[in-house]
Design an enzyme around this catalytic site. Structure first.
Site, PDB file in Angstrom:
ATOM      1  N   CYS A 112     -12.753  -5.645 -10.897  1.00 48.08           N
ATOM      2  CA  CYS A 112     -11.449  -6.327 -10.833  1.00 48.08           C
ATOM      3  C   CYS A 112     -11.564  -7.765 -10.331  1.00 48.08           C
ATOM      4  CB  CYS A 112     -10.479  -5.557  -9.963  1.00 48.08           C
ATOM      5  SG  CYS A 112     -10.327  -3.836 -10.417  1.00 48.08           S
ATOM      6  N   HIS A 237      -4.624  -9.872  -7.140  1.00 48.10           N
ATOM      7  CA  HIS A 237      -4.969  -8.778  -8.050  1.00 48.10           C
ATOM      8  C   HIS A 237      -3.869  -7.713  -7.952  1.00 48.10           C
ATOM      9  CE1 HIS A 237      -6.872  -5.568 -10.064  1.00 48.10           C
ATOM     10  NE2 HIS A 237      -7.407  -4.984  -9.018  1.00 48.10           N
ATOM     11  N   ASN A 267      -2.740  -1.463 -12.913  1.00 47.47           N
ATOM     12  CA  ASN A 267      -3.938  -2.223 -12.573  1.00 47.47           C
ATOM     13  C   ASN A 267      -4.788  -2.383 -13.833  1.00 47.47           C
ATOM     14  OD1 ASN A 267      -6.427  -3.120 -11.718  1.00 47.47           O
ATOM     15  ND2 ASN A 267      -6.611  -1.659 -10.023  1.00 47.47           N
TER      16      ASN A 267
HETATM   17  N1  COA Z   1       0.903  12.006  -7.786  1.00 48.98           N
HETATM   18  C1  COA Z   1       1.266  12.768  -6.765  1.00 48.98           C
HETATM   19  N2  COA Z   1       0.510  12.960  -5.680  1.00 48.98           N
HETATM   20  C2  COA Z   1      -0.679  12.308  -5.628  1.00 48.98           C
HETATM   21  C3  COA Z   1      -1.108  11.474  -6.674  1.00 48.98           C
HETATM   22  C4  COA Z   1      -0.268  11.349  -7.792  1.00 48.98           C
HETATM   23  N3  COA Z   1      -0.603  10.560  -8.830  1.00 48.98           N
HETATM   24  N4  COA Z   1      -2.308  10.993  -6.346  1.00 48.98           N
HETATM   25  C5  COA Z   1      -2.629  11.479  -5.141  1.00 48.98           C
HETATM   26  N5  COA Z   1      -1.644  12.288  -4.702  1.00 48.98           N
HETATM   27  C6  COA Z   1      -1.578  13.020  -3.449  1.00 48.98           C
HETATM   28  C7  COA Z   1      -2.918  13.235  -2.815  1.00 48.98           C
HETATM   29  O1  COA Z   1      -3.556  14.330  -3.402  1.00 48.98           O
HETATM   30  C8  COA Z   1      -2.572  13.451  -1.364  1.00 48.98           C
HETATM   31  O2  COA Z   1      -2.204  14.792  -1.214  1.00 48.98           O
HETATM   32  P1  COA Z   1      -2.714  15.642   0.059  1.00 48.98           P
HETATM   33  O3  COA Z   1      -2.211  14.898   1.253  1.00 48.98           O
HETATM   34  O4  COA Z   1      -2.079  16.955  -0.174  1.00 48.98           O
HETATM   35  O5  COA Z   1      -4.196  15.630  -0.064  1.00 48.98           O
HETATM   36  C9  COA Z   1      -1.311  12.641  -1.175  1.00 48.98           C
HETATM   37  O6  COA Z   1      -0.851  12.292  -2.495  1.00 48.98           O
HETATM   38  C10 COA Z   1      -1.460  11.390  -0.354  1.00 48.98           C
HETATM   39  O7  COA Z   1      -2.652  10.745  -0.679  1.00 48.98           O
HETATM   40  P2  COA Z   1      -3.068   9.418   0.041  1.00 48.98           P
HETATM   41  O8  COA Z   1      -4.461   9.091  -0.340  1.00 48.98           O
HETATM   42  O9  COA Z   1      -2.721   9.449   1.479  1.00 48.98           O
HETATM   43  O10 COA Z   1      -2.065   8.372  -0.621  1.00 48.98           O
HETATM   44  P3  COA Z   1      -2.012   6.863  -0.353  1.00 48.98           P
HETATM   45  O11 COA Z   1      -0.728   6.500   0.260  1.00 48.98           O
HETATM   46  O12 COA Z   1      -3.264   6.370   0.301  1.00 48.98           O
HETATM   47  O13 COA Z   1      -2.024   6.279  -1.825  1.00 48.98           O
HETATM   48  C11 COA Z   1      -3.466   5.310  -3.456  1.00 48.98           C
HETATM   49  C12 COA Z   1      -3.086   6.569  -2.706  1.00 48.98           C
HETATM   50  C13 COA Z   1      -4.560   5.649  -4.444  1.00 48.98           C
HETATM   51  C14 COA Z   1      -2.254   4.797  -4.198  1.00 48.98           C
HETATM   52  C15 COA Z   1      -3.948   4.243  -2.439  1.00 48.98           C
HETATM   53  O14 COA Z   1      -4.910   4.800  -1.593  1.00 48.98           O
HETATM   54  C16 COA Z   1      -4.503   3.033  -3.087  1.00 48.98           C
HETATM   55  O15 COA Z   1      -3.817   2.301  -3.777  1.00 48.98           O
HETATM   56  N6  COA Z   1      -5.785   2.721  -2.843  1.00 48.98           N
HETATM   57  C17 COA Z   1      -6.416   1.573  -3.414  1.00 48.98           C
HETATM   58  C18 COA Z   1      -6.715   1.861  -4.847  1.00 48.98           C
HETATM   59  C19 COA Z   1      -7.055   0.639  -5.640  1.00 48.98           C
HETATM   60  O16 COA Z   1      -6.508  -0.409  -5.441  1.00 48.98           O
HETATM   61  N7  COA Z   1      -7.973   0.825  -6.578  1.00 48.98           N
HETATM   62  C20 COA Z   1      -8.354  -0.170  -7.484  1.00 48.98           C
HETATM   63  C21 COA Z   1      -9.290  -1.139  -6.878  1.00 48.98           C
HETATM   64  S1  COA Z   1      -9.571  -2.470  -7.936  1.00 48.98           S
END
Ligand code: COA
Length: 312
Positions: A112, A237, A267
């Site tokens: 990215c 980004h 993204n």
């Molecule tokens: N729909 C519903 N629930 C989902 C889900 C979806 N699409 N994806 C994950 N969950 C669940 C998880 O399984 C977790 O459940 P659990 O607590 O029972 O295990 C719960 O939601 C919370 O997960 P968590 O990781 O705490 O969520 P979060 O607030 O951290 O958000 C992301 C998750 C992925 C959105 C966040 O971590 C993020 O944006 N990270 C950076 C990713 C990124 O930018 N990547 C690209 C880099 S270039």
């Protein structure tokens, strides 16, 4: 003579997949995706539309916007982690399609952060007078490496392409300063697994991104001799609205001074920053002599930022 962006273009595939569409095929909800990421829909390429097709379309638009011909390009840099195949490179494929007969061509793999890595590489060749014009494209067909059964990643990504023509600009304008960085120890947090799918530790990437985006933005602003109060527009980004908001708050910017187009595209990795730049130019948000900051992070782990005085 400073190097700067003298033309831009983009391309997004026609097909739009909404959160409601995803609700029907996996255990997720529109509410979860919107509140956790800021994404509402994303564009997904057709089966017969590959990375090079999107790159070609964005590049054509950028050449037109810059008012130059393909023959005037000295170099083509394509940032992508989803090339049509490992070789020939996407840059060589579009060199042929564009008829850019005088251009050397290579791909850049910085996930990215690729668009920023491309701009910074182009700046070096322009400022040492090697080339007059360089085409930089950030492009991804992430849908072909997305595990549609993994809700942790499948809801986040979209396809698309963004292009910039880098050339000489007038005194005081252009890419003033830059920062590029990498931390290979974090490679395990975001990578392509043995099935060729994206695998991610969302929490670790989130922590890294919040830390790095704000800091890199501050670094390029200060290197250019400005303070955060001088920034007219921030283009982060588009990975997650909460990460973008943290960078904006670090710079004490009001929300109307940050590009936030993630809800329409998700993204798009290497295409994300360039696509947001084109959208905000079209919206009339960026003016000549504005101080703008482009900042990104991604797999690798990698990061990068540039401070630009806008205008030719
Ligand atoms: N729909 C519903 N629930 C989902 C889900 C979806 N699409 N994806 C994950 N969950 C669940 C998880 O399984 C977790 O459940 P659990 O607590 O029972 O295990 C719960 O939601 C919370 O997960 P968590 O990781 O705490 O969520 P979060 O607030 O951290 O958000 C992301 C998750 C992925 C959105 C966040 O971590 C993020 O944006 N990270 C950076 C990713 C990124 O930018 N990547 C690209 C880099 S270039």
């Amino acid at each position: 003579m400073n190097a700067g962006i003298v033309g831009v273009g983009r391309y997004v595939p026609e097909k739009v997949v909404t959160n409601l569409d995803l609700e029907k095929v996996m255990d997720t909800s529109d509410e979860w995706i919107r509140t956790r990421t800021g994404i509402e829909e994303r564009h997904i390429a057709a089966d017969d539309e590959d990375t090079s097709d999107m790159a070609f379309n964005a590049a054509k638009n950028a050449l037109k916007n810059a008012g130059i011909t393909a023959e005037q390009l000295g170099l083509i840099l394509v940032a992508t982690v989803t090339p049509d195949q490992p070789f020939p490179s996407v840059s060589c494929m579009i060199q042929e399609q564009l008829g850019a007969v005088n251009a050397a061509a290579m791909d850049i793999s910085a996930a990215c952060s690729g668009y920023i890595y491309g701009l910074v590489t182009a700046k070096q060749f322009i400022e040492n007078n090697a080339y007059d014009y360089i085409l930089v494209v950030g492009v991804e067909k992430l849908s072909k490496i997305t595990d549609w059964e993994d809700r942790n990643t499948a809801v986040l990504f979209g396809d698309g392409a963004a292009a910039a023509i880098v050339g000489k600009v007038s005194e005081g304008r252009g890419i003033l300063t830059y920062e590029l960085g990498a931390d290979g120890t974090g490679g395990k947090y975001l990578y392509q697994n043995e099935k060729n799918y994206i695998t991610m530790n969302g929490r670790e990437v989130f922590k890294f991104a919040v830390r790095q985006m704000g800091q890199s933005a501050i670094n390029v602003i200060e290197k250019a001799g400005y303070t955060k109060n001088d920034v007219d527009y921030l283009i982060p980004h588009q990975a997650n609205i909460r990460i973008m908001e943290s960078a904006r708050q670090r710079l004490d910017l009001p929300s109307e001074k940050m590009a936030a187009v993630i809800k329409k595209y998700g993204n798009t990795s290497a295409a994300s920053i360039g696509n947001a730049l084109v959208e905000e130019l079209e919206n009339g948000k960026i003016h000549d002599d504005d101080l703008i900051v482009l900042v990104g992070f991604g797999g690798g782990l990698t990061w990068g930022a540039v401070a630009i005085k806008w205008g030719r």
